[in-house]
Every structure is written in C-alpha cells, then in structure tokens.
Design a protein around this motif. Structure first.
Motif, PDB file in Angstrom:
ATOM      1  N   HIS A   1      27.439 -11.225  -5.834  1.00 59.22           N
ATOM      2  CA  HIS A   1      26.549 -11.125  -4.679  1.00 59.22           C
ATOM      3  C   HIS A   1      25.796  -9.790  -4.668  1.00 59.22           C
ATOM      4  O   HIS A   1      26.386  -8.752  -4.919  1.00 59.22           O
ATOM      5  N   ASN A   2      24.494  -9.852  -4.370  1.00 65.55           N
ATOM      6  CA  ASN A   2      23.667  -8.646  -4.262  1.00 65.55           C
ATOM      7  C   ASN A   2      22.888  -8.703  -2.955  1.00 65.55           C
ATOM      8  O   ASN A   2      22.471  -9.780  -2.525  1.00 65.55           O
ATOM      9  N   VAL A   3      22.696  -7.525  -2.366  1.00 67.61           N
ATOM     10  CA  VAL A   3      21.866  -7.426  -1.160  1.00 67.61           C
ATOM     11  C   VAL A   3      20.808  -6.358  -1.402  1.00 67.61           C
ATOM     12  O   VAL A   3      21.129  -5.227  -1.782  1.00 67.61           O
ATOM     13  N   LEU A   4      19.559  -6.765  -1.192  1.00 64.14           N
ATOM     14  CA  LEU A   4      18.444  -5.865  -1.460  1.00 64.14           C
ATOM     15  C   LEU A   4      17.637  -5.712  -0.174  1.00 64.14           C
ATOM     16  O   LEU A   4      17.320  -6.705   0.471  1.00 64.14           O
ATOM     17  N   VAL A   5      17.330  -4.464   0.203  1.00 62.65           N
ATOM     18  CA  VAL A   5      16.507  -4.238   1.394  1.00 62.65           C
ATOM     19  C   VAL A   5      15.318  -3.368   1.004  1.00 62.65           C
ATOM     20  O   VAL A   5      15.490  -2.304   0.411  1.00 62.65           O
ATOM     21  N   VAL A   6      14.115  -3.858   1.312  1.00 61.33           N
ATOM     22  CA  VAL A   6      12.883  -3.162   0.934  1.00 61.33           C
ATOM     23  C   VAL A   6      12.061  -2.894   2.181  1.00 61.33           C
ATOM     24  O   VAL A   6      11.790  -3.806   2.958  1.00 61.33           O
ATOM     25  N   GLU A   7      11.680  -1.644   2.385  1.00 60.47           N
ATOM     26  CA  GLU A   7      10.784  -1.293   3.493  1.00 60.47           C
ATOM     27  C   GLU A   7       9.459  -0.853   2.911  1.00 60.47           C
ATOM     28  O   GLU A   7       9.403   0.055   2.090  1.00 60.47           O
ATOM     29  N   ALA A   8       8.383  -1.519   3.353  1.00 56.42           N
ATOM     30  CA  ALA A   8       7.073  -1.224   2.765  1.00 56.42           C
ATOM     31  C   ALA A   8       5.978  -1.378   3.803  1.00 56.42           C
ATOM     32  O   ALA A   8       6.180  -1.966   4.865  1.00 56.42           O
ATOM     33  N   THR A   9       4.828  -0.830   3.473  1.00 54.79           N
ATOM     34  CA  THR A   9       3.613  -1.072   4.248  1.00 54.79           C
ATOM     35  C   THR A   9       2.708  -1.931   3.383  1.00 54.79           C
ATOM     36  O   THR A   9       2.486  -1.618   2.215  1.00 54.79           O
ATOM     37  N   MET A  10       2.236  -3.026   3.967  1.00 56.49           N
ATOM     38  CA  MET A  10       1.436  -3.984   3.209  1.00 56.49           C
ATOM     39  C   MET A  10       0.004  -4.024   3.752  1.00 56.49           C
ATOM     40  O   MET A  10      -0.226  -3.750   4.928  1.00 56.49           O
TER      41      MET A  10
ATOM     42  N   THR B   1       0.840  -1.188   0.000  1.00 56.96           N
ATOM     43  CA  THR B   1       0.000   0.000   0.000  1.00 56.96           C
ATOM     44  C   THR B   1       0.883   1.250   0.000  1.00 56.96           C
ATOM     45  O   THR B   1       0.495   2.300  -0.473  1.00 56.96           O
ATOM     46  N   HIS B   2       2.118   1.087   0.545  1.00 61.29           N
ATOM     47  CA  HIS B   2       3.069   2.203   0.518  1.00 61.29           C
ATOM     48  C   HIS B   2       4.481   1.627   0.470  1.00 61.29           C
ATOM     49  O   HIS B   2       4.812   0.711   1.216  1.00 61.29           O
ATOM     50  N   LEU B   3       5.290   2.175  -0.411  1.00 59.90           N
ATOM     51  CA  LEU B   3       6.681   1.730  -0.510  1.00 59.90           C
ATOM     52  C   LEU B   3       7.574   2.824   0.056  1.00 59.90           C
ATOM     53  O   LEU B   3       7.616   3.938  -0.464  1.00 59.90           O
ATOM     54  N   ALA B   4       8.275   2.505   1.165  1.00 58.19           N
ATOM     55  CA  ALA B   4       9.078   3.530   1.830  1.00 58.19           C
ATOM     56  C   ALA B   4      10.476   3.630   1.232  1.00 58.19           C
ATOM     57  O   ALA B   4      10.967   4.733   0.977  1.00 58.19           O
ATOM     58  N   SER B   5      11.122   2.486   1.022  1.00 56.89           N
ATOM     59  CA  SER B   5      12.486   2.569   0.475  1.00 56.89           C
ATOM     60  C   SER B   5      12.906   1.257  -0.156  1.00 56.89           C
ATOM     61  O   SER B   5      12.443   0.185   0.235  1.00 56.89           O
ATOM     62  N   VAL B   6      13.778   1.363  -1.150  1.00 58.36           N
ATOM     63  CA  VAL B   6      14.405   0.194  -1.765  1.00 58.36           C
ATOM     64  C   VAL B   6      15.892   0.491  -1.845  1.00 58.36           C
ATOM     65  O   VAL B   6      16.300   1.505  -2.417  1.00 58.36           O
ATOM     66  N   ARG B   7      16.693  -0.390  -1.242  1.00 55.89           N
ATOM     67  CA  ARG B   7      18.153  -0.206  -1.325  1.00 55.89           C
ATOM     68  C   ARG B   7      18.771  -1.464  -1.922  1.00 55.89           C
ATOM     69  O   ARG B   7      18.569  -2.568  -1.419  1.00 55.89           O
ATOM     70  N   LEU B   8      19.490  -1.282  -3.035  1.00 59.59           N
ATOM     71  CA  LEU B   8      20.193  -2.402  -3.672  1.00 59.59           C
ATOM     72  C   LEU B   8      21.689  -2.171  -3.511  1.00 59.59           C
ATOM     73  O   LEU B   8      22.214  -1.145  -3.976  1.00 59.59           O
ATOM     74  N   ASN B   9      22.368  -3.090  -2.809  1.00 59.89           N
ATOM     75  CA  ASN B   9      23.806  -2.981  -2.566  1.00 59.89           C
ATOM     76  C   ASN B   9      24.153  -1.606  -1.991  1.00 59.89           C
ATOM     77  O   ASN B   9      25.053  -0.913  -2.458  1.00 59.89           O
ATOM     78  N   ASP B  10      23.309  -1.203  -0.990  1.00 60.67           N
ATOM     79  CA  ASP B  10      23.515   0.053  -0.255  1.00 60.67           C
ATOM     80  C   ASP B  10      23.266   1.316  -1.064  1.00 60.67           C
ATOM     81  O   ASP B  10      23.603   2.411  -0.619  1.00 60.67           O
ATOM     82  N   ARG B  11      22.647   1.173  -2.228  1.00 57.55           N
ATOM     83  CA  ARG B  11      22.257   2.361  -2.991  1.00 57.55           C
ATOM     84  C   ARG B  11      20.752   2.498  -2.963  1.00 57.55           C
ATOM     85  O   ARG B  11      20.030   1.539  -3.239  1.00 57.55           O
ATOM     86  N   SER B  12      20.249   3.684  -2.626  1.00 58.86           N
ATOM     87  CA  SER B  12      18.808   3.903  -2.603  1.00 58.86           C
ATOM     88  C   SER B  12      18.268   4.059  -4.015  1.00 58.86           C
ATOM     89  O   SER B  12      18.867   4.741  -4.841  1.00 58.86           O
ATOM     90  N   LEU B  13      17.139   3.423  -4.257  1.00 60.69           N
ATOM     91  CA  LEU B  13      16.509   3.520  -5.578  1.00 60.69           C
ATOM     92  C   LEU B  13      15.219   4.324  -5.457  1.00 60.69           C
ATOM     93  O   LEU B  13      14.642   4.446  -4.373  1.00 60.69           O
ATOM     94  N   ASP B  14      14.770   4.849  -6.580  1.00 66.99           N
ATOM     95  CA  ASP B  14      13.583   5.708  -6.609  1.00 66.99           C
ATOM     96  C   ASP B  14      12.319   4.843  -6.450  1.00 66.99           C
ATOM     97  O   ASP B  14      11.995   4.044  -7.331  1.00 66.99           O
ATOM     98  N   VAL B  15      11.604   5.061  -5.344  1.00 65.71           N
ATOM     99  CA  VAL B  15      10.436   4.198  -5.070  1.00 65.71           C
ATOM    100  C   VAL B  15       9.327   4.384  -6.111  1.00 65.71           C
ATOM    101  O   VAL B  15       8.481   3.505  -6.278  1.00 65.71           O
ATOM    102  N   ASP B  16       9.335   5.477  -6.819  1.00 63.52           N
ATOM    103  CA  ASP B  16       8.301   5.698  -7.837  1.00 63.52           C
ATOM    104  C   ASP B  16       8.440   4.773  -9.042  1.00 63.52           C
ATOM    105  O   ASP B  16       7.577   4.763  -9.928  1.00 63.52           O
ATOM    106  N   LEU B  17       9.527   4.013  -9.075  1.00 68.00           N
ATOM    107  CA  LEU B  17       9.691   3.075 -10.191  1.00 68.00           C
ATOM    108  C   LEU B  17       8.760   1.865 -10.074  1.00 68.00           C
ATOM    109  O   LEU B  17       8.623   1.081 -11.019  1.00 68.00           O
ATOM    110  N   LEU B  18       8.126   1.696  -8.922  1.00 69.85           N
ATOM    111  CA  LEU B  18       7.187   0.579  -8.750  1.00 69.85           C
ATOM    112  C   LEU B  18       6.032   0.726  -9.739  1.00 69.85           C
ATOM    113  O   LEU B  18       5.381   1.766  -9.808  1.00 69.85           O
ATOM    114  N   ASP B  19       5.811  -0.324 -10.531  1.00 68.21           N
ATOM    115  CA  ASP B  19       4.766  -0.264 -11.551  1.00 68.21           C
ATOM    116  C   ASP B  19       3.945  -1.556 -11.525  1.00 68.21           C
ATOM    117  O   ASP B  19       4.463  -2.618 -11.877  1.00 68.21           O
ATOM    118  N   ARG B  20       2.697  -1.448 -11.149  1.00 67.49           N
ATOM    119  CA  ARG B  20       1.762  -2.575 -11.138  1.00 67.49           C
ATOM    120  C   ARG B  20       2.384  -3.847 -10.555  1.00 67.49           C
ATOM    121  O   ARG B  20       2.377  -4.909 -11.159  1.00 67.49           O
TER     122      ARG B  20
END
Ligand SMILES: [Zn+2]
Length: 819
Positions: free
Chosen positions: A89-98, A59-78
């Motif tokens: 190796h990749n590390v992805l951290v996603v903070e969201a409200t579901m 319902t809300h996407l707070a942050s997406v970090r891939l390998n310690d780089r923040s990505l633009d949350v507005d890229l979420l599409d459907r």
C-alpha cells in the motif's frame, strides 16, 4: 503550457503492470483566483514495488509526500514526477497550483461577455487531467473519485457523481471506478434544469445568458434522453450505472461533446438561440444519443489504450445514429449522416494519414488524438452497420452484452470484443476483421458502362481484397439490381443495362450499405441533369451527391458538369452548411475549379429554389443561405441587413446578420470599424466568433495581419475565435493580399507549438493553412513542411493532409482545364 512528454503505450503498460490505483481524493479551491486554483490530491494505490512516475502539469508545485515522506518538488520534469514506490500500500499527497485554461482543456474558465459571469468546466480528455489534479493518467488505471470543491457562493457544482452541499462548499463521490480521462467538474452560476426518467435523475445546464433557449428546448431534450435510455436498456439489458445523468452545455468546447460518466459536456452552440436548420437539430440529437451510447461503449468498458479508440467512437457513432433514427422524432437521421459524415470519412480514408479503423498504431497519446477523425467515426460506424447486418442483430448485440458483462468497469481490447462475438455465435470473423478493420484505405468502385462492369481498385499502398454487397439503382425508372463485388471486375447483371439509354443514370449503392469511393460514369453524370430534379427520396438524393463528390475527389468529374447539376437542382435538402456539408464543398472545391460564371449560375439556381419554397419552411432557410453565400451584390446585402426586402418567413436574427456582414466583408464592402461596432452592440460568444471570422475575411493587408497575430500567439484569444480567424483568412479572390502569408506560414508554423497546445495545435495548423493558394509556386514553398522533423507530429500530419488536398485540387484543374 510548456512542452510536456506525451505518454507512450509502452510506458503505460509498464505502469499498469506495477500499480493498482485504489482511490483518488481531490480538493480544489476554485474561489481564490481568476487565473489559477489550488489542487490537493491524495492517491492511494497498491504497488509491486519500484520506480514509476506521476503525471502533473501545475503552474506551481508546493509539496509531494509519498508514504509521509516529503519529496523534492524540483524533480518535476515536463509534466512527470518520479516516484519510488514500496511494495504493497502507498499513499501519495500532492499540493499544487493549477492553471485555469482558455483552450477548452483542463479546467477551462470562460467569462460570458453578455453579463461578465465566470464559468468553469473540466475536460480531462485525453491527457489534460494532470492540469486539474495529480494522477496516473492512462485509461486502464481506473479508480473511484471523491471531490471536495470550494467555489464562489453563487456557483453550482456538478460532476461525475451527485453533488451535495452548497453556499460555496461541495462534496461529490465516491464515484464508480473511472479512467482519468472521464473526470469533469462543471462549476459556475449555471442555469440548471432537472427531471427524471425511469429512476434516473436527469439534469441540463447552460450559461445564464442562454437560459431562455435551453428552457425552450428542454422538453425535447429530456424526452429524447428518456427515449434513448429506454432503447439502450432494451437492447443491452444492462442498466446505466453512473447515478445521475447530467448534460451540461458549456462554452468554448472543442469537440461536439464528451461522454464523462454522469456528466456529459456539450459545446453550447447546441443550445439554439437563433433559428437553426433541421440538419443541426439532427446533429444535436445524434450527439446526445452518441454520448449515451458511450456510457456502455467506453465508460462501462474502456479501451486499454488509444489504439483501440474505435471501440469507443465507431460504436458510439453507429449506435447513436441508429437509436436516434429508431426511437426519436428524427427518423431521417441516417439521411443527415449521409450528407454530413460520409465524405468526412471517405476524405480521411483517402488521405496520406489514413489508418485502419481498428488498431490504429497510436504510439503515444498526442498522436492518438489525431485519429479522432472521419475514419474512427464515420467509416467505423459504416463497417459496424454492415457487420450487424451480416452477423444478424441478435448475435451483434449478444456479443456486445457479453463484452460489457465480462469487462464491467474495466478495460478491454478488440480481441476481447471479437472473442465475445465468437462466443455469441458469430463464427470466424477473421476475413471481415482483416480486410475491413485492420487494413487502411477505401476501394475505388468505378462504373464502366461500355464494358458493363463495376471496377474495384484498392489503394496501391494498402492492398486489400474487400467484398461489397451493394445495389445499383437505375433512374428514372427505379429498377434496382444487387451486386456482389468479389473481384476487381464485376460484370453488371444484364437487367442493369437492359434498355438503358443516354438518359439512364446508374447510382452506386443508393442507401450506402457498403463503404467505398463510388465513381459514376460520364453518361450518368449527364443524365442526372434531367433525372435529379425528379428524385424525391432524400436518402437517394444524398447518395447521388456522395457519388458525385467521390467522383470529383478523384478528378473523374468535370467541375462544370457539377455546376450543371447544381443548376438543375440545388441540393438545399442538405439543410445544414457547417464545414463538412455540401455548400462548403461547392464553394471551396467546385467553384474555384469551374469555368468563370459558375458562382453566378449557382446564385440564380439558389434564387429559383428559394422562390419555390414556402415561407418559414426549412428549405426556405437553407435556400436563402445559398443565396447569401453566392451573391456578389453588396447593395442587396445592405438592404437585407437593414431589414428590407427579406423574403417573408426569413427573420433578421443575429445569425443572419453576421452571415450578411461576413459576406460583405468577403466582398470588401464593409470595414473593421463597422464590424467592431456590430460586436459592441451585441457582445456574445457567438458574435465574438463571427466577428473574428468576418474581420479576417476582409480583403485588406490590415485584416490579414490582424488574423495572423492570432496564429502566432502575438494576440491570445480563446479557441473558437482563434480557429474562426484562420477560416476567414484564406478567401478565393483575396490572393493578392494573402500571398505573403504563404511564406509566413512556412516560417511561423514551427513556433505555434510554443503558444498553442493539445487539441488546438492541429486545428490551428489546418485552419491557417493557405488553402486558397492552389498553384505550383505556393506548393513548392509549402511542400518541405511535410518532412520537417521540427514540427510536432500532429501538426505535420495536418500539413501533409492539407498538401494532399491541394494536390487533389490541382489534379481536377489539370484534368479539366478552364481558361
Ligand atoms: Zn464519442
């Protein structure tokens, strides 16, 4: 949910080729809100480097970090978030409200009307995981999971691995490698029972308001679970590998159950707090065994893609029925399967949407969901049973063991399984595979006594050359002759007809060893009037009725002849009367097509059978239900509702009260205020659903409008109530008030995709289809929907099948017109 993109098989293959997922670490806060929850996912994965995407539906996407780089949350599409991965190796951290959901998917949150306690459970299947956590949502990207869950302090948390903690803070895992669709959490003030069998910790849980009912059956459930584990261990020699085995009965669950490793979820209608039939107890038993079979077929080895879902369902169905019959108290499980499952499969196999058991061609996940039908379950099970017979059980099981061993905790396709069977000594399987597993449709086998042949016809759209080995049973003398059907005209052996008269009935395949639409000849149908009352083998009774139902489905049997047989011996031995059983078929298909007076004749037959039964007996309950459903006498219903004149041995429990109220509603001899009061007097999940069905069953414009508001989403209710209102709406005899809703269905159907999603979308399309309007004018309105590209594929498929059902009903009426 707003519209999301369903994953295509080609996309899944590309992502599989790019990534290896190493681990998921998920933190959920279930305590902060009643409508949403915080979800933080840390995914570690190896990549060959390049672009791909993550699945999430927040319902809300707070942050997406891939390998310690923040990505633009507005890229979420459907439902998809694009990622540019690095090689290695990749590390992805996603903070969201579901969102907490109320349609049985994602994290479903339910408030029990009895005590206002809130319960949550997870249903990730088949594409709902991204409404719980961010993931690469496809069956062949498996990884171990670790969970950190914050919950209200009085909650208990159970999941795919044993949970530790308490007082609102819980830790689970790491688990064995799991597909995303297996992930579940069952959290709330659940009533919890524990036991142990052969070193496996066992658990049972349900809502607090069902605690007494679960306690009453706990011994049976634990015992059966232990018996099934012993049998699977004996058969496969491979231990259950997922730690604890918890069976959670959860509210408003869409399917019968879901096989999540370590934590199977069941619909909690299977916790019986009213008197139920043996049929329903067997259904629960086979469901328990089915989910246990999945721990091997599905969970240890998982299909690579949904086109092979038969590797899950056909096997679980076959092994579940077999193990229940072999090692539990329900040794008559196969008879129940005949009553409840065979026509489900044969019906699906004759619909326009029929598909092969194996390789169903599912291009994307949502379309694949529609293949969870009678073909993937009942037909697939029947074919596997035949295969076990023809290969020999030793080879059949050895192939399965080879399959589990080679692909342990991984994924496989049907080719892998066939290779395993060939290694086990099966020989060339290509004939069976091609004709039975890869070709859709069922043969029609028609007995022609005058020409002394059994005709075989494969469907014109799906030509095949299937061989059948099946007996013909002669009644009343019981003689049996085996037949090898290898061509379109198989002569009946001389002994089959020797001495046969007009009083001789010929039953095709009395133990259902093959698969086909068996059409008895007219002499048999007439002879059965005298023969059927003498048949004591319930397995044969069920097979006879399947012959009759099949003949009826192809307009080869006069509805009045069926009524003659119902009158001769009402099949109350089919004790259960839910959707796929005999009684709904009689009420929905036979009675509306038969001559006037049919219902009254069946009612008399039901009273006669009731009079023969013993107080408290299973058949008494079954007979009484037939009496209630067929009566048109409101005065009698009112008396029973007041507790008077009930047969000794029949108790006025909440189930019976609502059956009586519903029948009064159908007859128009009660009103919404009365039904509302009955609900207010005893508000439970069960009574809410029954109330919904009963109100929709009233023959008034207001009641039909009340139901329709649920279809359009104008009034939002949880899944069970939503379906129940649709099932109540279209009643025979209510056509005057339901007539406007034929056009409304056409107008409103496209809009339901915006208000109902996932599993429920297709259920709603079917439940609200104008099934009682079987006339050319109505069908002319409805037919264009079959070609309406604006409809979601799953919805359109249900509509096409419902139209086909209507055309079959018309065909019966045209073949046997009544005035
Ligand atoms: Zn299953």
């Amino acid at each position: 949910m707003s519209a999301t993109q369903s994953l295509r098989q080609t996309e899944a293959q590309e992502r599989f080729d790019l990534l290896d997922v190493t681990s998921y670490d998920v933190s959920l806060d279930l305590a902060a809100s009643e409508t949403t929850f915080a979800s933080v996912t840390r995914v570690e994965f190896e990549s060959r480097g390049g672009a791909t995407f993550l699945d999430l539906k927040p319902t809300h996407l707070a942050s997406v970090r891939l390998n310690d780089r923040s990505l633009d949350v507005d890229l979420l599409d459907r439902g998809r978030f694009p990622l540019d991965t690095v090689a290695g190796h990749n590390v992805l951290v996603v903070e969201a409200t579901m969102p907490f959901r109320n349609d049985g998917e994602g994290l479903h949150r339910h408030v029990d009307p009895v005590d206002a306690k809130a319960y949550v459970y997870g249903m990730s299947f088949m594409d709902a995981a991204p409404t719980i956590f961010a993931c690469f949502d496809q069956p062949d990207l498996k990884a171990p999971y670790t969970w950190h869950v914050r919950a209200p302090e009085d909650w208990i948390v159970v999941g795919n691995a044993p949970a530790t903690g308490g007082d609102g803070e819980w830790e689970l895992g790491p688990t064995q490698p799991l597909s995303t669709y297996f992930v579940t959490l069952v959290a709330g003030p659940y009533h919890l029972l524990r036991s142990e069998h052969d070193g496996i910790p066992l658990g049972l849980s349900c809502r607090a308001s069902l605690a007494d009912a679960l306690d009453a059956d706990a011994d049976e459930l634990f015992e059966m679970t232990g018996q099934c584990f012993d049998e699977f261990h004996r058969l496969f020699g491979i231990r259950y590998p997922f730690g604890d085995y918890h069976q959670a009965f959860v509210p408003e669950f869409n399917a019968g159950a879901m096989e999540n490793p370590g934590c199977v979820t069941f619909r909690d209608q299977l916790v019986f707090d009213t008197r139920v039939t043996r049929g329903l107890r067997i259904q629960r038993a086979t469901t328990i065994a089915h989910e246990m079979a999945h721990q091997w077929f599905g969970n240890i080895v998982t299909p690579k893609w949904w086109d092979d879902l038969w590797l899950n369902e056909s096997f679980a169905e076959y092994m579940g029925n077999r193990v229940t019959a072999d090692v539990t108290q329900y040794d008559d499980a196969w008879t129940h399967v005949s009553w409840s499952r065979r026509q489900w499969g044969l019906g699906a196999d004759q619909k326009p949407s029929t598909h092969p058991v194996a390789g169903n061609g599912a291009e994307d996940a949502l379309l694949a969901l529609q293949n969870f039908d009678g073909i993937s379950y009942a037909k697939g099970s029947s074919i596997l049973k035949q295969l076990a017979t023809s290969l020999g059980d030793e080879v059949f099981v050895a192939g399965a063991i080879d399959h589990f061993t080679r692909n342990r905790f991984g994924n496989a396709t049907m080719h892998d399984l066939f290779a395993s069977w060939e290694r086990a000594g099966a020989g060339d399987l290509s004939g069976v595979t091609e004709q039975w597993l890869r070709t859709a449709g069922a043969d029609v086998l028609r007995l022609d006594r005058a020409r002394a042949v059994l005709e075989r016809r494969s469907p014109a759209e799906h030509p095949a050359e299937r061989t059948h080995r099946l007996p013909i049973l002669r009644l009343p003398d019981g003689g049996e002759t085996a037949l090898d059907v290898t061509s379109d005209e198989t002569p009946l052996p001389a002994e089959t007809l020797a001495g046969a008269s007009e009083a001789t009935a010929l039953v095709i395949d009395p133990r259902e060893e093959s698969w086909g639409v068996y059409v008895p000849d007219a002499t048999t149908v007439r002879a059965l009037v005298d023969v059927l009352p003498e048949v004591t083998d319930t397995r044969v009774q069920a097979a006879i009725w399947n012959n009759l139902k099949s003949g009826f489905s192809v307009a080869a049997i006069d509805p009045d002849a069926v009524v003659d047989l119902l009158e001769a011996r009402l099949p109350v031995e089919d004790t259960e009367d839910t959707l796929r059983q005999t009684k709904p078929w009689v009420m929905g298909e036979v009675v509306p097509a038969a001559s006037p007076g049919a219902l009254a004749r069946i009612h008399v037959a039901a009273r006669d059978r009731l009079a023969e039964t013993q107080a408290g007996d299973e058949l008494q309950l079954s007979s009484f239900r037939w009496v209630v459903s067929t009566t048109d006498d409101p005065a009698r219903l009112h008396r029973w509702l007041a507790g008077s004149d009930l047969p000794d041995g029949i108790d006025l429990d909440v189930d019976l009260r609502w059956r009586l109220l519903t029948q009064l509603a159908v007859l128009g001899d009660t009103d919404q205020a009365t039904l509302d009061t009955a609900l207010a007097d005893e508000p439970t999940v069960f009574t809410q659903v029954m109330h919904s069905r009963a109100v929709a069953s009233l023959p008034t414009p207001e009641a039909k409008a009340w139901a329709w508001a649920r279809f359009t989403g104008e009034v939002s209710v949880a899944n069970y109530e939503l379906e129940a209102a649709g099932r109540g709406l279209w009643r025979a005899g209510h056509e005057d008030v339901t007539h406007p809703y034929v056009q409304r269905y056409v107008t409103d159907l496209a809009g339901i995709a915006d208000v109902h999603s996932g599993w429920m979308q297709a259920v709603v399309a079917e439940a609200y289809f104008p099934a009682s309007h079987v006339d050319e004018a109505s069908l002319a309105l409805l037919r264009p929907l079959a070609d309406d590209d604006a409809l979601p594929g799953a919805v359109r498929r249900r509509v096409v099948d419902q139209l086909d059902a209507a055309h079959r009903k018309l065909a019966v009426r045209a073949a046997f017109p009544k005035h």
